[in-house]
Design a protein around this motif. Structure first.
Motif, PDB file in Angstrom:
ATOM      1  N   MET A   1       0.826  -1.197   0.000  1.00  0.00           N
ATOM      2  CA  MET A   1       0.000   0.000   0.000  1.00  0.00           C
ATOM      3  C   MET A   1       0.870   1.259   0.000  1.00  0.00           C
ATOM      4  SD  MET A   1      -2.499   1.290   3.046  1.00  0.00           S
ATOM      5  CE  MET A   1      -2.314   3.025   3.343  1.00  0.00           C
ATOM      6  N   GLN A   2       0.463   2.250  -0.800  1.00  0.00           N
ATOM      7  CA  GLN A   2       1.160   3.531  -0.807  1.00  0.00           C
ATOM      8  C   GLN A   2       0.762   4.351   0.412  1.00  0.00           C
ATOM      9  OE1 GLN A   2       2.691   5.808  -3.585  1.00  0.00           O
ATOM     10  NE2 GLN A   2       3.750   3.875  -3.814  1.00  0.00           N
ATOM     11  N   GLY A   3       1.706   5.054   1.003  1.00  0.00           N
ATOM     12  CA  GLY A   3       1.392   5.953   2.111  1.00  0.00           C
ATOM     13  C   GLY A   3       1.514   5.304   3.474  1.00  0.00           C
ATOM     14  N   LEU A   4       0.908   5.963   4.441  1.00  0.00           N
ATOM     15  CA  LEU A   4       1.023   5.534   5.842  1.00  0.00           C
ATOM     16  C   LEU A   4      -0.077   4.560   6.221  1.00  0.00           C
ATOM     17  CD1 LEU A   4       1.753   8.702   8.001  1.00  0.00           C
ATOM     18  CD2 LEU A   4       3.159   6.645   7.864  1.00  0.00           C
ATOM     19  N   ILE A  60       3.681   0.889  12.476  1.00  0.00           N
ATOM     20  CA  ILE A  60       3.592   2.000  11.530  1.00  0.00           C
ATOM     21  C   ILE A  60       4.275   1.538  10.248  1.00  0.00           C
ATOM     22  CG2 ILE A  60       4.144   4.416  11.105  1.00  0.00           C
ATOM     23  CD1 ILE A  60       4.622   4.669  14.156  1.00  0.00           C
ATOM     24  N   ARG A  61       3.518   1.500   9.159  1.00  0.00           N
ATOM     25  CA  ARG A  61       4.104   1.128   7.869  1.00  0.00           C
ATOM     26  C   ARG A  61       4.050   2.301   6.923  1.00  0.00           C
ATOM     27  NH1 ARG A  61       4.696  -4.076   6.506  1.00  0.00           N
ATOM     28  NH2 ARG A  61       4.372  -5.557   8.212  1.00  0.00           N
ATOM     29  N   PHE A  62       5.075   2.372   6.080  1.00  0.00           N
ATOM     30  CA  PHE A  62       5.112   3.424   5.063  1.00  0.00           C
ATOM     31  C   PHE A  62       5.448   2.757   3.743  1.00  0.00           C
ATOM     32  CE2 PHE A  62       7.387   7.201   3.083  1.00  0.00           C
ATOM     33  CZ  PHE A  62       6.204   7.847   2.761  1.00  0.00           C
ATOM     34  N   MET A  65       6.315  -0.797   4.182  1.00  0.00           N
ATOM     35  CA  MET A  65       7.488  -1.182   4.960  1.00  0.00           C
ATOM     36  C   MET A  65       7.359  -0.724   6.408  1.00  0.00           C
ATOM     37  SD  MET A  65      11.422  -0.475   4.083  1.00  0.00           S
ATOM     38  CE  MET A  65      11.702   0.253   5.670  1.00  0.00           C
ATOM     39  N   ASP A  66       7.721  -1.613   7.331  1.00  0.00           N
ATOM     40  CA  ASP A  66       7.651  -1.250   8.747  1.00  0.00           C
ATOM     41  C   ASP A  66       8.734  -0.213   9.062  1.00  0.00           C
ATOM     42  OD1 ASP A  66       7.448  -1.082  11.455  1.00  0.00           O
ATOM     43  OD2 ASP A  66       7.458  -3.238  11.821  1.00  0.00           O
ATOM     44  N   ILE A  67       8.315   0.974   9.493  1.00  0.00           N
ATOM     45  CA  ILE A  67       9.301   2.017   9.786  1.00  0.00           C
ATOM     46  C   ILE A  67       9.410   2.286  11.282  1.00  0.00           C
ATOM     47  CG2 ILE A  67       9.084   3.198   7.562  1.00  0.00           C
ATOM     48  CD1 ILE A  67       7.319   5.275   9.089  1.00  0.00           C
ATOM     49  N   GLY A  68       8.790   1.406  12.083  1.00  0.00           N
ATOM     50  CA  GLY A  68       8.728   1.619  13.537  1.00  0.00           C
ATOM     51  C   GLY A  68      10.086   1.735  14.204  1.00  0.00           C
ATOM     52  N   ARG A  69      11.123   1.147  13.573  1.00  0.00           N
ATOM     53  CA  ARG A  69      12.443   1.168  14.214  1.00  0.00           C
ATOM     54  C   ARG A  69      13.326   2.288  13.688  1.00  0.00           C
ATOM     55  NH1 ARG A  69      11.273  -3.889  15.729  1.00  0.00           N
ATOM     56  NH2 ARG A  69      11.368  -3.684  17.987  1.00  0.00           N
ATOM     57  N   LEU A  70      12.865   2.995  12.662  1.00  0.00           N
ATOM     58  CA  LEU A  70      13.713   4.045  12.080  1.00  0.00           C
ATOM     59  C   LEU A  70      13.737   5.274  12.977  1.00  0.00           C
ATOM     60  CD1 LEU A  70      12.789   3.961   8.283  1.00  0.00           C
ATOM     61  CD2 LEU A  70      14.570   2.713   9.493  1.00  0.00           C
ATOM     62  N   GLU A  72      14.004   9.400  13.722  1.00  0.00           N
ATOM     63  CA  GLU A  72      13.271  10.523  13.153  1.00  0.00           C
ATOM     64  C   GLU A  72      13.926  10.986  11.848  1.00  0.00           C
ATOM     65  OE1 GLU A  72      13.271  13.950  15.654  1.00  0.00           O
ATOM     66  OE2 GLU A  72      12.102  15.123  14.231  1.00  0.00           O
ATOM     67  N   ALA A  73      15.250  11.157  11.881  1.00  0.00           N
ATOM     68  CA  ALA A  73      15.952  11.650  10.698  1.00  0.00           C
ATOM     69  C   ALA A  73      15.793  10.682   9.519  1.00  0.00           C
ATOM     70  CB  ALA A  73      17.434  11.868  11.016  1.00  0.00           C
ATOM     71  N   GLN A  74      15.836   9.378   9.806  1.00  0.00           N
ATOM     72  CA  GLN A  74      15.685   8.391   8.734  1.00  0.00           C
ATOM     73  C   GLN A  74      14.289   8.449   8.120  1.00  0.00           C
ATOM     74  OE1 GLN A  74      16.890   5.099  11.210  1.00  0.00           O
ATOM     75  NE2 GLN A  74      18.775   4.772  10.055  1.00  0.00           N
ATOM     76  N   ARG A  75      13.279   8.708   8.943  1.00  0.00           N
ATOM     77  CA  ARG A  75      11.915   8.809   8.409  1.00  0.00           C
ATOM     78  C   ARG A  75      11.777  10.052   7.527  1.00  0.00           C
ATOM     79  NH1 ARG A  75       8.091   6.545  13.390  1.00  0.00           N
ATOM     80  NH2 ARG A  75       9.752   5.234  14.226  1.00  0.00           N
ATOM     81  N   VAL A  76      12.439  11.138   7.942  1.00  0.00           N
ATOM     82  CA  VAL A  76      12.407  12.347   7.121  1.00  0.00           C
ATOM     83  C   VAL A  76      13.013  12.044   5.755  1.00  0.00           C
ATOM     84  CG1 VAL A  76      13.267  14.699   6.881  1.00  0.00           C
ATOM     85  CG2 VAL A  76      12.502  13.890   9.114  1.00  0.00           C
ATOM     86  N   LYS A  77      14.137  11.317   5.764  1.00  0.00           N
ATOM     87  CA  LYS A  77      14.799  10.974   4.501  1.00  0.00           C
ATOM     88  C   LYS A  77      13.885  10.143   3.603  1.00  0.00           C
ATOM     89  CE  LYS A  77      19.237  12.412   4.791  1.00  0.00           C
ATOM     90  NZ  LYS A  77      19.204  13.797   4.304  1.00  0.00           N
ATOM     91  N   ARG A  78      12.977   9.364   4.215  1.00  0.00           N
ATOM     92  CA  ARG A  78      12.058   8.565   3.415  1.00  0.00           C
ATOM     93  C   ARG A  78      10.851   9.350   2.954  1.00  0.00           C
ATOM     94  NH1 ARG A  78      13.233   2.777   3.904  1.00  0.00           N
ATOM     95  NH2 ARG A  78      15.221   2.879   4.970  1.00  0.00           N
ATOM     96  N   GLY A  79      10.680  10.571   3.489  1.00  0.00           N
ATOM     97  CA  GLY A  79       9.595  11.403   2.966  1.00  0.00           C
ATOM     98  C   GLY A  79       8.491  11.736   3.942  1.00  0.00           C
ATOM     99  N   ILE A  80       8.738  11.516   5.254  1.00  0.00           N
ATOM    100  CA  ILE A  80       7.727  11.905   6.243  1.00  0.00           C
ATOM    101  C   ILE A  80       8.219  13.149   6.963  1.00  0.00           C
ATOM    102  CG2 ILE A  80       6.449  11.190   8.295  1.00  0.00           C
ATOM    103  CD1 ILE A  80       6.968   8.293   7.402  1.00  0.00           C
ATOM    104  N   ALA A  81       7.554  14.275   6.730  1.00  0.00           N
ATOM    105  CA  ALA A  81       8.010  15.530   7.325  1.00  0.00           C
ATOM    106  C   ALA A  81       6.910  16.144   8.161  1.00  0.00           C
ATOM    107  CB  ALA A  81       8.433  16.501   6.231  1.00  0.00           C
ATOM    108  N   LYS A  82       7.322  16.976   9.129  1.00  0.00           N
ATOM    109  CA  LYS A  82       6.309  17.621   9.960  1.00  0.00           C
ATOM    110  C   LYS A  82       6.720  19.047  10.298  1.00  0.00           C
ATOM    111  CE  LYS A  82       6.904  17.643  14.585  1.00  0.00           C
ATOM    112  NZ  LYS A  82       6.300  17.482  15.855  1.00  0.00           N
ATOM    113  N   THR A  83       5.727  19.850  10.616  1.00  0.00           N
ATOM    114  CA  THR A  83       6.015  21.150  11.220  1.00  0.00           C
ATOM    115  C   THR A  83       5.666  21.041  12.700  1.00  0.00           C
ATOM    116  OG1 THR A  83       3.801  22.006  10.822  1.00  0.00           O
ATOM    117  CG2 THR A  83       5.426  22.391   9.105  1.00  0.00           C
ATOM    118  N   PHE A  84       6.314  21.882  13.495  1.00  0.00           N
ATOM    119  CA  PHE A  84       6.144  21.793  14.943  1.00  0.00           C
ATOM    120  C   PHE A  84       4.945  22.611  15.412  1.00  0.00           C
ATOM    121  CE2 PHE A  84      10.466  20.653  14.166  1.00  0.00           C
ATOM    122  CZ  PHE A  84      10.827  19.781  15.179  1.00  0.00           C
TER     123      PHE A  84
END
Ligand SMILES: Nc1ncnc2c1ncn2[C@@H]1O[C@H](COP(=O)(O)OP(=O)(O)O)[C@@H](O)[C@H]1O
Ligand SMILES: [Mg+2]
Lengths: 249, 319
Positions: A1-4, A60-62, A65-70, A72-84
């Motif tokens: 599946m595409q996305g979160l 949590i899959r993206f 792929m299971d990204i639960g162990r990544l 924060e920086a690694q998740r950003v590199k995969r394309g998950i970004a946030k504002t504070f």
């Protein structure tokens, strides 16, 4: 599946359960909003998805792929970004430098030591395009600390987009912004790339009803209900619990 | 005048000052050389503290590692100064990398305590391993070959002076380039907001380890210069006093602007020299007063004097 794809997500701080068994999907093109009273666990949910916090249970899959162990920086590199929720920028750097730094890092140039940061033509062009898109020309060489809060919010949004994310989580993008400037934020959100998957955590109901196509109501760490803005606005439970005090119609 | 030229003006003025001092004080070359060597150490601290924001009180660990590495290398392997310099730089960097892996997992006071601990462990090892290091007597018997096979170290210290000045200049240029590079920009970013840095996909930890390693390498060069020029390495090179003094020099001059580090070193060493000669018992009060004055009136260091004066002038003109 595409996305979160979030399943059974649970977070406990000691005896306090702040997220409880949350199922949540976010696919390209989504415009979802997460609402709920203060302390409902909205920021915690965002922190779990972005990797700032580790879940007590759940996956949590993206893109499957299971990204639960990544990290924060690694998740950003995969394309998950946030504002504070509270604007977090490089306050002593200019708008241009904030953007350039972000883009240089995305381009993997962060370890270059002998070349001047301003010498990369492609980085400079991207910075210029973002400044143009967010109408920041007049402020480009101003220190971020000297900007009005609403402008800082825009810079943060521009920076987050500079990461070319595929999932974007906005934690209360209008919080602290004077109502006279809220339209800037709404315009910017409406202009986001259509294929981006967007989750907005927000208190400001005007903003939510303007930009969200799907609303999730979180209460005490649990999903109370989920639906279109129409459905949520007419949901008796929600009106009583959340909208009653705000008088939205 | 464009900004690039302007930014090179202060360091060029300092370079000119060094040359002037060389001719003005021909019998104080050892002292002048000592200042140059300290400036290299303080520059390394500026990279670590001023740019990367890592508060350390243990920079002497890498200075000492470089000093012993250069001394031992000269005695047992090869007495070529430049080769020794490189070996010492690697030794300082290696120690900074290994200790940084642990130290940089912590923050604040814990980090400071750990940096002090690393330096004192080195001190203790050098003290105990007297067969290798000479222990408390220091490492003796260093005999250097001529620099690049051309310039023999002389007892007046002419070669030592130019050699140290060259290394200082190279380090200065290198750090100037780094400061303007994407890496340098990222260090400023970490200093400003580690949270934001992580949120743009950067592993702050590894970036800090890299800066710490580089700083360790440069401190190692300073240690090597000291070993080669004085032909002696003492336990003092690992001392807390050295780390603390380097920090004071940096704060005096101003962090984050390389020439501030050099200026701070110059002022501190000079005041120290002058005050200690005039009053060997109370010179610390003079230094203490100087530091307090800077902290209260010039929180950005001596390099901020022109701006402070300008502001003062502006205020007078305005009223
Ligand atoms: N690190 C933490 N340790 C303990 N409790 C926390 C922590 N972070 C948040 N909480 C608690 O979790 C609850 C939800 O907080 P939060 O996610 O910030 O809510 P919201 O963003 O919806 O206002 C609150 O009761 C808060 O006090
Ligand atoms: Mg919140």
């Amino acid at each position: 599946m595409q996305g979160l794809e979030v399943r059974g997500l649970t977070k406990r701080f000691g005896g306090l359960t702040v997220s409880e068994d949350i199922d949540f999907d976010l696919v390209p093109g989504d415009r979802k909003a997460l609402i709920g009273p203060n302390g409902a666990g909205k920021s915690t949910f965002s922190n779990l998805v972005t990797g700032i916090l580790r879940p007590s249970a759940g996956t949590i899959r993206f893109d499957g792929m299971d990204i639960g162990r990544l990290s924060e920086a690694q998740r950003v590199k995969r394309g998950i970004a946030k504002t504070f929720q509270i604007t977090t920028l490089f306050r002593d750097l200019t708008v241009r430098e904030n953007l350039a730094l972000t883009i240089l890092e995305r381009q993997g140039r962060g370890y270059q030591m002998l070349r001047r940061a301003g010498r990369h033509a492609d980085t400079g062009a991207e910075v210029a395009a973002l400044i143009d898109q967010f109408k920041l020309e007049a402020l480009a060489d101003t220190r971020v600390a000297d900007l009005a809060y609403g402008q800082q919010r825009l810079v943060e949004l521009a920076m987050t987009l500079a990461l070319k994310p595929r999932v974007l989580i906005l934690d209360e993008p209008a919080a602290g912004v004077p109502s006279s400037e809220t339209h800037l934020i709404i315009d910017a959100i409406e202009a986001l790339p259509p294929e981006l998957a967007v989750l907005i955590i927000e208190h400001d109901m005007d903003l939510v009803f303007r930009v969200a196509r799907q609303i999730i109501v979180l209460v005490q760490g649990r999903i109370l209900t989920e639906g279109t803005p129409q459905e949520i606005a007419t949901n008796a439970q929600v009106r009583e619990l959340y909208l009653g005090g705000h008088g939205h119609d | 005048m464009n900004t690039t030229m302007k930014s090179w003006l202060p360091p060029l003025a300092l370079l000119a000052l060094a040359v002037v001092l060389y001719f003005a004080l021909p019998y104080n070359l050892a002292f002048l050389t000592r200042i140059l060597i300290m400036a290299v150490l303080v520059l390394s601290l500026d990279l670590v503290l001023g740019f990367a924001g890592i508060a350390t009180l243990g920079q002497a660990a890498f200075y000492g590692a470089g000093a012993y590495a250069a001394g031992l290398f000269a005695i047992h392997v090869w007495a070529d100064p430049v080769a020794g310099l490189l070996v010492a730089g690697l030794a300082g960097a290696a120690l900074a990398f290994v200790s940084g892996l642990i130290v940089l997992r912590t923050h604040g006071l814990t980090l400071i305590m750990l940096t002090i601990a690393v330096a004192s462990i080195c001190h203790e090892i050098a003290n105990k391993a007297r067969d290798v290091t000479g222990g408390a007597d220091g490492l003796r018997g260093i005999r250097m070959e001529p620099v690049l096979g051309l310039w023999q170290f002389d007892f007046i210290g002419k070669t030592g002076f130019w050699y140290a000045l060259t290394v200082l200049a190279v380090v200065f240029v290198l750090l100037t380039l780094i400061a303007r590079s994407p890496f340098g920009l990222s260090l400023r970013g970490i200093h400003e907001s580690p949270e934001r840095m992580t949120a743009i996909g950067v592993s702050v930890y590894w970036r800090r380890v890299t800066a710490y390693t580089l700083g360790g390498g440069i401190a190692g060069l300073a240690g090597a210069l000291s070993a080669q020029v004085t032909q002696l390495v003492s336990l003092e090179s690992f001392s807390f006093t050295l780390s603390a003094e380097a920090l004071i020099m940096l704060i005096l001059g101003g962090t984050g602007r390389l020439y501030g580090a050099v200026l701070g070193t110059l002022v501190f060493m000079w005041v120290h020299h002058w005050a200690a000669a005039n009053d060997p018992f109370n010179w610390l009060f003079v230094i203490g007063g100087l530091v307090l004055a800077v902290v209260f009136f010039l929180p950005r260091g001596i390099i901020a004097i022109p701006t402070a004066l300008k502001r003062l002038g502006g205020r007078h003109a305005g009223t």
